[in-house]
Design a protein around this motif. Structure first.
Motif, PDB file in Angstrom:
ATOM      1  N   HIS A  97       0.850  -1.199   0.000  1.00 60.86           N
ATOM      2  CA  HIS A  97       0.000   0.000   0.000  1.00 60.86           C
ATOM      3  C   HIS A  97       0.883   1.246   0.000  1.00 60.86           C
ATOM      4  CE1 HIS A  97      -2.961   2.984   1.088  1.00 60.86           C
ATOM      5  NE2 HIS A  97      -2.302   3.262   2.187  1.00 60.86           N
ATOM      6  N   ASP A  98       0.683   2.116  -0.985  1.00 65.31           N
ATOM      7  CA  ASP A  98       1.436   3.377  -1.054  1.00 65.31           C
ATOM      8  C   ASP A  98       0.808   4.413  -0.133  1.00 65.31           C
ATOM      9  OD1 ASP A  98       3.452   3.323  -3.379  1.00 65.31           O
ATOM     10  OD2 ASP A  98       1.657   2.508  -4.341  1.00 65.31           O
ATOM     11  N   PRO A  99       1.451   4.766   0.979  1.00 69.03           N
ATOM     12  CA  PRO A  99       0.878   5.842   1.794  1.00 69.03           C
ATOM     13  C   PRO A  99       0.988   7.172   1.041  1.00 69.03           C
ATOM     14  CG  PRO A  99       2.552   4.598   3.004  1.00 69.03           C
ATOM     15  CD  PRO A  99       2.669   4.228   1.566  1.00 69.03           C
ATOM     16  N   CYS A 100      -0.039   7.993   1.158  1.00 69.73           N
ATOM     17  CA  CYS A 100      -0.058   9.282   0.449  1.00 69.73           C
ATOM     18  C   CYS A 100       1.177  10.113   0.779  1.00 69.73           C
ATOM     19  CB  CYS A 100      -1.304  10.070   0.825  1.00 69.73           C
ATOM     20  SG  CYS A 100      -2.813   9.116   0.673  1.00 69.73           S
ATOM     21  N   ASN A 101       1.564  10.095   2.058  1.00 72.74           N
ATOM     22  CA  ASN A 101       2.668  10.959   2.473  1.00 72.74           C
ATOM     23  C   ASN A 101       4.023  10.489   1.949  1.00 72.74           C
ATOM     24  OD1 ASN A 101       1.569  13.201   4.104  1.00 72.74           O
ATOM     25  ND2 ASN A 101       0.720  11.539   5.314  1.00 72.74           N
ATOM     26  N   TYR A 102       4.204   9.177   1.752  1.00 71.82           N
ATOM     27  CA  TYR A 102       5.477   8.680   1.204  1.00 71.82           C
ATOM     28  C   TYR A 102       5.547   8.903  -0.298  1.00 71.82           C
ATOM     29  CZ  TYR A 102       6.481   5.809   5.352  1.00 71.82           C
ATOM     30  OH  TYR A 102       6.760   5.362   6.604  1.00 71.82           O
ATOM     31  N   GLY A 103       4.395   8.826  -0.932  1.00 77.27           N
ATOM     32  CA  GLY A 103       4.376   8.822  -2.395  1.00 77.27           C
ATOM     33  C   GLY A 103       3.984  10.155  -2.976  1.00 77.27           C
ATOM     34  N   ARG A 104       2.668  10.264  -3.221  1.00 77.06           N
ATOM     35  CA  ARG A 104       2.147  11.435  -3.932  1.00 77.06           C
ATOM     36  C   ARG A 104       2.599  12.750  -3.297  1.00 77.06           C
ATOM     37  NH1 ARG A 104      -2.797   9.307  -4.865  1.00 77.06           N
ATOM     38  NH2 ARG A 104      -3.385   9.790  -2.744  1.00 77.06           N
ATOM     39  N   HIS A 141      10.590  13.858  -5.021  1.00 75.76           N
ATOM     40  CA  HIS A 141      10.804  12.408  -5.111  1.00 75.76           C
ATOM     41  C   HIS A 141       9.704  11.686  -4.359  1.00 75.76           C
ATOM     42  CE1 HIS A 141      12.987   8.566  -5.364  1.00 75.76           C
ATOM     43  NE2 HIS A 141      12.559   8.367  -4.129  1.00 75.76           N
ATOM     44  N   GLY A 142       8.987  10.836  -5.052  1.00 75.23           N
ATOM     45  CA  GLY A 142       7.979  10.003  -4.400  1.00 75.23           C
ATOM     46  C   GLY A 142       8.601   8.664  -4.054  1.00 75.23           C
ATOM     47  N   TYR A 143       8.437   8.236  -2.798  1.00 78.44           N
ATOM     48  CA  TYR A 143       9.047   6.966  -2.381  1.00 78.44           C
ATOM     49  C   TYR A 143       8.119   5.810  -2.751  1.00 78.44           C
ATOM     50  CZ  TYR A 143      12.447   9.860  -0.047  1.00 78.44           C
ATOM     51  OH  TYR A 143      13.418  10.779   0.194  1.00 78.44           O
ATOM     52  N   PHE A 144       8.079   5.499  -4.029  1.00 78.01           N
ATOM     53  CA  PHE A 144       7.206   4.432  -4.524  1.00 78.01           C
ATOM     54  C   PHE A 144       7.941   3.094  -4.591  1.00 78.01           C
ATOM     55  CE2 PHE A 144       5.591   8.288  -6.849  1.00 78.01           C
ATOM     56  CZ  PHE A 144       4.414   8.417  -6.129  1.00 78.01           C
ATOM     57  N   GLU A 145       9.193   3.127  -5.044  1.00 77.47           N
ATOM     58  CA  GLU A 145       9.887   1.869  -5.341  1.00 77.47           C
ATOM     59  C   GLU A 145      10.574   1.260  -4.116  1.00 77.47           C
ATOM     60  OE1 GLU A 145       8.992   0.696  -8.090  1.00 77.47           O
ATOM     61  OE2 GLU A 145       8.156   2.629  -8.717  1.00 77.47           O
ATOM     62  N   GLU A 146      11.041   2.111  -3.198  1.00 79.30           N
ATOM     63  CA  GLU A 146      11.830   1.631  -2.060  1.00 79.30           C
ATOM     64  C   GLU A 146      11.074   0.558  -1.269  1.00 79.30           C
ATOM     65  OE1 GLU A 146      11.364   4.705  -3.019  1.00 79.30           O
ATOM     66  OE2 GLU A 146      13.285   5.773  -3.083  1.00 79.30           O
ATOM     67  N   ASN A 199      -1.913   2.334  -8.655  1.00 78.25           N
ATOM     68  CA  ASN A 199      -0.889   2.337  -7.596  1.00 78.25           C
ATOM     69  C   ASN A 199       0.015   3.552  -7.736  1.00 78.25           C
ATOM     70  OD1 ASN A 199       1.279   1.561  -9.534  1.00 78.25           O
ATOM     71  ND2 ASN A 199       0.043  -0.308  -9.665  1.00 78.25           N
ATOM     72  N   ARG A 200       1.019   3.596  -6.906  1.00 78.69           N
ATOM     73  CA  ARG A 200       2.006   4.699  -6.894  1.00 78.69           C
ATOM     74  C   ARG A 200       1.298   6.064  -6.840  1.00 78.69           C
ATOM     75  NH1 ARG A 200       4.184   0.274  -9.473  1.00 78.69           N
ATOM     76  NH2 ARG A 200       6.328  -0.223  -8.936  1.00 78.69           N
ATOM     77  N   ASN A 201       1.562   6.932  -7.811  1.00 82.05           N
ATOM     78  CA  ASN A 201       1.014   8.287  -7.711  1.00 82.05           C
ATOM     79  C   ASN A 201      -0.511   8.312  -7.793  1.00 82.05           C
ATOM     80  OD1 ASN A 201       1.676  10.959  -7.271  1.00 82.05           O
ATOM     81  ND2 ASN A 201       1.569  11.486  -9.442  1.00 82.05           N
ATOM     82  N   GLY A 202      -1.077   7.269  -8.351  1.00 87.36           N
ATOM     83  CA  GLY A 202      -2.533   7.240  -8.495  1.00 87.36           C
ATOM     84  C   GLY A 202      -3.232   6.455  -7.399  1.00 87.36           C
ATOM     85  N   ASN A 203      -2.451   6.005  -6.398  1.00 85.03           N
ATOM     86  CA  ASN A 203      -3.018   5.130  -5.370  1.00 85.03           C
ATOM     87  C   ASN A 203      -4.116   5.812  -4.555  1.00 85.03           C
ATOM     88  OD1 ASN A 203      -3.021   2.627  -3.918  1.00 85.03           O
ATOM     89  ND2 ASN A 203      -2.169   3.762  -2.205  1.00 85.03           N
ATOM     90  N   TYR A 204      -5.042   5.015  -4.071  1.00 80.66           N
ATOM     91  CA  TYR A 204      -6.086   5.557  -3.196  1.00 80.66           C
ATOM     92  C   TYR A 204      -5.633   5.531  -1.743  1.00 80.66           C
ATOM     93  CZ  TYR A 204      -9.538   6.039  -6.839  1.00 80.66           C
ATOM     94  OH  TYR A 204     -10.215   6.468  -7.945  1.00 80.66           O
ATOM     95  N   CYS A 205      -5.972   6.590  -1.041  1.00 81.57           N
ATOM     96  CA  CYS A 205      -5.715   6.713   0.399  1.00 81.57           C
ATOM     97  C   CYS A 205      -6.502   5.626   1.131  1.00 81.57           C
ATOM     98  CB  CYS A 205      -6.190   8.099   0.832  1.00 81.57           C
ATOM     99  SG  CYS A 205      -6.237   8.396   2.597  1.00 81.57           S
ATOM    100  N   CYS A 206      -5.939   5.156   2.253  1.00 82.65           N
ATOM    101  CA  CYS A 206      -6.615   4.135   3.064  1.00 82.65           C
ATOM    102  C   CYS A 206      -7.899   4.683   3.678  1.00 82.65           C
ATOM    103  CB  CYS A 206      -5.672   3.650   4.161  1.00 82.65           C
ATOM    104  SG  CYS A 206      -5.286   4.931   5.379  1.00 82.65           S
ATOM    105  N   GLY A 207      -7.954   5.998   3.851  1.00 81.82           N
ATOM    106  CA  GLY A 207      -9.126   6.620   4.447  1.00 81.82           C
ATOM    107  C   GLY A 207      -8.908   7.173   5.839  1.00 81.82           C
ATOM    108  N   ALA A 208      -7.722   6.864   6.408  1.00 85.34           N
ATOM    109  CA  ALA A 208      -7.464   7.290   7.789  1.00 85.34           C
ATOM    110  C   ALA A 208      -6.367   8.342   7.878  1.00 85.34           C
ATOM    111  CB  ALA A 208      -7.095   6.085   8.647  1.00 85.34           C
TER     112      ALA A 208
END
Lengths: 141, 309
Positions: A20-27, A35-40, A58-67
């Protein structure tokens, strides 16, 4: 991992896993720092879980978990669960039974809320929990 | 005086590819600032200099600048009416009203937002309300707090409207005693006691030592928790949720450090890694809390910081 300071056993986690890509790490990192931390997180997850699938999108287009944004602590629980329905659907559609979450908020929402609300039947681990459970402890220090 | 342009227009004017213009902007060959609606602005003098460099006749130049006094005279002479003068900027939600005014209400943001439609929340409506100055209504609404500031709307927006920035600004404008849930209380507690949940220093030190002994007995022989070890390579912060409710979860990171033979430490005070000022919209508190972590890094002579989440 890169410096071979830790060795990971990739035979422990055999379930189909997703990340799961967290919004704060990625987008949001991409926007704030360029730099979006998508691959690490994926490189680490795949080193522990050879059976891996990505959610769509996924990655930049991923949906937030909601929390995110403090929503885990807000007094708007029904809205938070409704928000998470898209995340839950993404997980169901990709077929993974293990979801790796590298963020406290996301992990709590996935494990303690969405898993039960949407009857996902998944195991949820922090990224570092996955590594800790896969790491081979050297016999001689 | 500024020259406003779109990448595609400037590319056509100079006979180069759009990517070339973007590369020039990124490399500062072309000193332009990004503005609302994927438009850029640069000083007319810079634009004219760029035109001179490539032998192109500028579309505008400094002589075309209109003098306000002159304009007043012309307007008054033509209409017989005194010129209408607009007052000071009163909208405080946007740095520049055009950030909101470029919104076409196309709805791409609302389609991307998982919570659009719930209790009337719609990013388009919020942007429009902010442009129209309905500030109190927005600050009082629960929308900014149901939004998770995930940024999906901004990623989708074809006009680059900074919706997340607007949401966070709305959060920051709520009176602190009306911030929903425990996040402001956590910030206040962190400022007063060094962590969001007010865990006392002695309890924290005892817990870390105790868990360290458990880990040594379980999987990591000889392990002790390195509290306040000067000269460690890494300073690690802690999410107060863990010592408070899920203490065993801290051992996952510790086991990795043990396996990697890493040099690390945790500070005895101000170890909180969760900066709720980010979510409550409290920049001053955020700054203070970050500053304390930097102080710990310097005091303990650590080389790097690891916020383990």
């Amino acid at each position: 991992m890169r410096e071979n300071r830790i060795t990971l056993d990739n035979t422990i986690h055999t379930k189909l896993a997703t990340y799961h890509d967290p919004c704060n790490y990625g987008r949001k990192s991409l926007k704030a720092f360029g730099h979006g931390y998508f691959e690490e997180g994926r490189i680490i997850t795949r080193a522990c879980c050879p059976s891996f699938v990505d959610m769509e999108p996924n990655r930049n287009g991923n949906y937030c978990c909601g929390a995110g944004g403090g929503a885990w602590a807000m007094p708007y629980a029904p809205e938070r669960v409704f928000y998470g329905r898209i995340k839950a659907r993404q997980i169901q559609e990709c077929g993974a039974k293990m979801v790796i979450a590298p963020c406290h908020n996301c992990r709590d929402q996935l494990k303690k809320s969405l898993n039960k609300e949407f009857d996902l039947g998944i195991e949820v681990k922090y990224l570092w929990e996955l590594v800790s459970d896969s790491v081979i402890i050297p016999t001689k220090k | 005086m500024m020259y406003e342009f779109k990448v595609a227009d400037l590319a056509e004017e100079f006979g180069v590819h759009r990517n070339t213009i973007r590369n020039w902007i990124n490399s500062r060959t072309l000193p332009a600032q990004e503005g609302p609606g994927k438009r850029y602005a640069m000083k007319v003098s810079d634009y004219v200099a760029l035109c001179d460099k490539f032998g192109i006749i500028p579309k505008v130049n400094m002589e075309m600048a209109v003098e306000i006094e002159e304009l007043k005279t012309i307007t008054t002479a033509q209409t017989g009416q005194p010129i209408l003068q607009l007052g000071e900027k009163t909208n405080t939600l946007f740095d520049d009203p055009s950030w909101g005014d470029v919104c076409l209400t196309c709805g791409t943001c609302a389609s991307a937002c998982p919570i659009a439609g719930v209790n009337g929340l719609d990013p388009r409506k919020i942007v429009r309300m902010a442009v129209l100055g309905l500030e109190e209504e927005l600050i009082e609404s629960s929308w900014p707090w149901k939004c998770t500031m995930c940024g999906k709307c901004e990623e989708a927006c074809p006009m680059n409207v900074e919706i997340v920035k607007l949401m966070r600004r709305l959060r920051s404008r709520r009176p602190r005693n009306l911030v929903p849930g425990p996040i402001h209380k956590g910030v206040a507690m962190c400022l007063e006691r060094g962590n969001n949940l007010g865990i006392p220093k002695d309890d924290f030190a005892f817990l870390l030592q105790d868990l360290g002994e458990e880990l040594a007995a379980e999987t990591c022989p000889g392990f002790t928790t390195p509290l306040e070890v000067r000269g460690s390579r890494l300073l690690i912060t802690v999410n107060s949720k863990e010592p408070f409710a899920e203490p065993d979860d801290m051992k996952w990171w510790w086991k990795i450090f043990y396996a990697a033979n890493e040099s690390w430490t945790v500070s005895a005070d101000n170890w909180e890694g969760v900066n709720w000022g980010l979510f409550s919209g409290d920049d001053e508190a955020m700054k203070t809390i970050v500053g304390r972590i930097v102080d710990n890094l310097e005091r303990l002579h650590c080389e790097a910081l690891l916020l383990p989440e």
